[in-house]
Design an enzyme around this catalytic site. Structure first.
Site, PDB file in Angstrom:
ATOM      1  N   HIS A  42     -39.583  55.901  16.332  1.00  0.00           N
ATOM      2  CA  HIS A  42     -38.534  55.166  15.621  1.00  0.00           C
ATOM      3  C   HIS A  42     -37.734  56.098  14.709  1.00  0.00           C
ATOM      4  CE1 HIS A  42     -37.033  51.420  13.551  1.00  0.00           C
ATOM      5  NE2 HIS A  42     -36.839  52.301  12.579  1.00  0.00           N
ATOM      6  N   GLU A  43     -38.429  56.834  13.861  1.00  0.00           N
ATOM      7  CA  GLU A  43     -37.733  57.682  12.891  1.00  0.00           C
ATOM      8  C   GLU A  43     -37.026  58.860  13.564  1.00  0.00           C
ATOM      9  OE1 GLU A  43     -37.185  56.574  10.087  1.00  0.00           O
ATOM     10  OE2 GLU A  43     -38.714  55.012   9.959  1.00  0.00           O
ATOM     11  N   HIS A  88     -33.671  57.684  14.654  1.00  0.00           N
ATOM     12  CA  HIS A  88     -32.684  57.811  13.574  1.00  0.00           C
ATOM     13  C   HIS A  88     -32.176  59.253  13.478  1.00  0.00           C
ATOM     14  CE1 HIS A  88     -32.947  53.872  11.776  1.00  0.00           C
ATOM     15  NE2 HIS A  88     -34.225  53.982  11.487  1.00  0.00           N
ATOM     16  N   HIS A 147     -29.988  60.343  16.359  1.00  0.00           N
ATOM     17  CA  HIS A 147     -28.704  59.658  16.203  1.00  0.00           C
ATOM     18  C   HIS A 147     -27.836  60.447  15.214  1.00  0.00           C
ATOM     19  CE1 HIS A 147     -26.550  55.542  15.262  1.00  0.00           C
ATOM     20  NE2 HIS A 147     -25.720  56.464  15.712  1.00  0.00           N
TER      21      HIS A 147
END
Length: 594
Positions: free
Chosen positions: A386-387, A390, A393
């Site tokens: 998940h991180e 980020h 991205h």
């Protein structure tokens, strides 16, 4: 628990890549503190010429970049050990400088909006580089009716530093001061409850441990209910004040407008989830049955329903699993992921005083960073995916956009991270070697839906209700907030759940409530991510290319338009409806395996 000085260097993030040393930070701080005064050189002059306007906008970008660097570095250093007074002081100074820059620059928007449209249009056609700011100026012009006079904007900017007390009090209480009790572990050992190990304790197959951890944690929050209610209420009053000052109808409208998101998106989310609560009620019933308990309690929500596969992972295993699961995103994406693993982008383990939870952050011009509190659960493996979603991205956005447009809006921030989770779970489900393993993974995916789509929407309802009550002048006491929060839990979990009294205090420990109207975006982002991951896994033509364009877009387009690049239209209920339908299908499959 280790002190920060005892943690191995290889398991810490290399913040020196951002700022070489604390002494360099001090030098940069002095330079920025002096430079920020140059805003006065442009005040009252923006309509003089296209060159003056361009010079001011360019200078504003430079100051924003410099203050961001000071702010982020000092905050991340402080997050390593929130009790470290040195970094608390550095962060406080960086925060004050940031507010000062906002104050000094507060004339810019009012002056631009006071210019005749014909003059501004003419300036924008100048051949001096000002066209770079076309999108930025369009965003300013869209807020014309919510922009005050120069004097009033300056006064509001001066107030920002003085109105952050509620958030700061909560942060210091929750991360530096609060101490939870010791409980007895599986082998009779003493276990200190912490933010970092709480979920691990709640996932324990021993129900006594789960109950003790649950009651132990919330016994502390119950002691401070009045204090935390006062802090939360003050934060709401602050939000309502700024919304009214800026001529918005509500604090919700104010915060959503900042991300260029229509309020309809918020209401559609709540409506769609409310309509599908029977699926969550059914899930609670399945959980009660599989755990073999007469009554399902709130402390039974996190423990895996398939105990045989309740395993732990080393950090090295987690990295390998994540990389394999994200293979559909292509070699370029995987090479960036590996660079993050190899180059100390990640602060891995919990230490004394370290900020709880996990996040990705960084500054333009340096690679992104990830804060983890890794304990080896399957949830921690997904948190890593998940991180890093980020972070990558941000990597794409920074690489493809200038500083002005590199920072993507919060509304799309959870899409890339959750897309990684969705790809990883689909990969693991395909690889599952037995019915039990598949059931264990389905349990995790169903929990992702419960914890993100359902739970964050419930948070969003609570936040919206609290802000409306605050705006109406109603008293937000500990009792009224707990009562409101309890009823939402009753509504969401239905008749199969025994809603324990302790859960009434859960709202007190949610940090994101101090960033108003943030949490709903976890749910919308999750819905969008489920749709995007489905398209990528199916190999739909243009799906991966569209997704890379989205990742590279920053804020060069509105969030709604950016997501359309991926074939997802969040101005409709379709993505949320499809995600909730998929939840129902997963629940069917899970029941079929048991």
């Amino acid at each position: 628990m280790k002190k920060r000085s005892e943690v191995e260097i290889k398991d810490t993030w290399k913040l020196e890549d951002m700022v070489a040393s604390d002494s360099q930070w001090e030098q940069l701080f002095e330079e920025a503190s002096s430079k920020v005064k140059q805003y006065a050189d442009y005040k009252g002059r923006l309509d003089e010429s296209a060159d003056t306007l361009y010079a001011c906008l360019k200078f504003d970008d430079e100051i924003s970049r410099e203050t961001e660097l000071l702010y982020v570095y000092s905050r991340m250093r402080s997050d390593q050990d929130t009790a470290d007074q040195k970094y608390q002081d550095m962060f406080s100074r960086a925060q004050s400088l940031s507010y000062k820059a906002s104050e000094y620059s507060s004339y810019i928007v009012p002056e631009i909006l006071s210019m005749p449209e014909e003059k501004l249009d003419a300036y924008m056609k100048a051949d001096n580089g000002i066209s770079h700011f076309k999108r930025a100026l369009e965003m300013v012009l869209n807020k014309r009716e919510h922009t005050l006079s120069g004097e009033m904007e300056e006064l509001l900017a001066q107030s920002y530093d003085a109105t952050q007390g509620a958030s700061q009090i909560f942060t210091m209480f929750n991360n530096a001061d609060v101490k939870f009790p010791v409980i007895t572990g599986e082998n009779g050992e003493a276990v200190q409850i912490t933010h970092g190990n709480y979920i691990s304790l709640m996932e324990n197959q021993d129900r006594r441990i789960r109950k003790d951890a649950f009651e132990g944690l919330y016994s502390v929050y119950a002691q401070y209910s009045n204090t935390l209610a006062a802090a939360f209420s003050t934060n709401i009053k602050q939000a309502v004040f700024y919304a009214r000052a800026k001529k918005y109808e509500s604090s919700r409208q104010y915060y959503l407008a900042g991300n260029e998101v229509p309020e309809l998106v918020y209401d559609n989310l709540v409506r769609a989830v409310r309509d599908n609560l029977p699926k969550l009620h059914r899930y609670a019933g399945v959980r009660r049955k599989l755990l073999g308990v007469d009554e399902l309690h709130m402390y039974d929500l996190y423990v895996p329903m398939v105990a045989e596969y309740d395993r732990r992972y080393t950090y090295e295993e987690a990295k390998a699993i994540v990389k394999e699961g994200l293979a559909p995103l292509g070699e370029e994406y995987l090479s960036i992921l590996q660079e993050g693993f190899d180059s100390r982008w990640i602060d891995v383990y919990e230490n004394e005083g370290k900020r709880s939870g996990a996040y990705s952050w960084g500054t333009y011009g340096s690679h992104p960073y990830v804060l983890l509190n890794f304990h080896g659960t399957l949830n921690d493996v997904f948190t890593l995916a998940h991180e890093m979603g980020h972070s990558i991205h941000s990597w794409y956005s920074d690489k493809n956009q200038p500083f002005t447009y590199a920072g993507y809006k919060i509304f799309v921030a959870e899409v890339a991270s959750t897309c990684n989770e969705a790809l990883l779970i689909r990969h693991l489900l395909k690889k599952a070697g037995s019915r039990e393993e598949k059931a264990y993974l389905l349990n995790h995916f169903l929990e992702s839906f419960r914890g993100t789509l359902f739970r964050q929407t419930m948070f969003a309802e609570f936040e919206d209700m609290a802000h409306k009550k605050g705006a109406a002048g109603e008293s937000l006491t500990a009792q009224s907030l707990c009562r409101m929060y309890r009823q939402l839990n009753v509504d969401y979990f239905g008749p199969e759940m025994n809603v324990d009294a302790q859960i009434d205090y859960e709202w007190e420990r949610i940090p994101h409530f101090y960033t108003p109207f943030y949490v709903y975006q976890y749910a919308t982002g999750f819905s969008a991510a489920v749709a995007i991951s489905s398209r990528i896994m199916k190999g739909e033509e243009g799906a991966l290319e569209g997704y890379k364009k989205f990742l590279s877009g920053g804020c060069s387009m509105t969030p709604i338009e950016l997501l359309k690049l991926c074939g997802v239209d969040m101005s409709t209920t379709r993505p949320v409806d499809e995600a909730l339908a998929f939840f129902g299908e997963l629940l069917d499959e899970f029941e079929g395996l048991r």
